[in-house]
Design an enzyme around this catalytic site. Structure first.
Site: not given
Ligand code: C5P
Length: 217
Positions: A30-31
């Site tokens: 995930n960012r």
């Protein structure tokens, strides 16, 4: 003089992304910068709490005065959180990957000339916030985040129920918050909703730490 309002309390904080391996050199993630979670860990420590920060891979500096446990995957993050119990406070700010590759390859996947791209079979990761919220050694105050772009409060109220946590910090990310330095927060508790003005992540962290200290006092 610095307030010691959280002296004697143990706070568990998650931060950053998780990395889910595909093979030894590739991963799914995930960012997440880790800025908000690390700032919260620092703010709780500044009020005198003993802080265990369980962090995925991030580039931000280690916050001062906290015990840092570095992890990569969601399953490692959950194990590190459970190993850190008991805790009085849990703040789950990590952007945990919802899925992992079911069977990560032990050798680097080869791209043979002319061969098709591999198909990845995914498995569900544990929900760390929900697991801690229903844990036999549940921390007294469990706090999660919700990043939403629409109907922010409505979704956060539902998420609070679903996860079983005490508070949700709903973050309105319809603007350009991701990776930026400011957040707009709605604090959802059993008592209702508090709308906070847009403020830097460090200020969100300080205000949350103060709010926690008042609640536990
Ligand atoms: O379900 P969603 O990912 O939107 O929920 C966000 C909240 O749940 C955050 O507090 C996040 O840290 C936590 N979470 C978690 N483990 C997961 C997924 C989300 O702790 N596998």
């Amino acid at each position: 003089p610095a307030s010691r309002a959280l002296a004697g309390r143990h706070a568990l904080v998650t931060s950053g992304p998780t990395h889910e391996p595909i093979d030894p050199v590739r991963y799914i993630a995930n960012r997440s910068s880790g800025k908000q979670g690390h700032a919260i860990a620092a703010a709780l420590a500044a009020l005198g709490a003993r802080v265990t920060l369980v962090s995925g891979p991030v580039a931000v500096p280690d916050p001062p005065g906290v015990t840092l446990r570095r992890v990569e995957s969601a399953r490692e993050m959950l194990a590190a959180c459970e190993a850190a119990l008991p805790a009085d406070i849990a703040v789950m700010a990590a952007a945990v990957a919802d899925w992992r590759v079911a069977e990560a390859a032990t050798q680097k996947l080869k791209k043979a000339p002319g061969a098709d791209a591999p198909t990845l079979t995914m498995a569900l990761n544990p929900d760390i916030l929900a697991t801690l919220s229903r844990h036999a050694r549940r921390p007294g105050l469990v706090i999660g985040f919700a990043a939403e772009t629409e109907r922010v409060v409505e979704h956060a109220v539902a998420k609070r129920q679903r996860k079983g946590c005490d508070w949700i910090l709903a973050n309105d990310v319809s603007g350009d918050v991701m990776g930026g330095d400011a957040n707009r927060i709605h604090l959802v508790t059993a008592d209702g909703v508090e709308d906070w003005p847009e403020m830097p992540k460090a200020a969100v962290a300080a205000r949350l730490a103060e709010r926690i200290a008042t609640t536990l006092a």
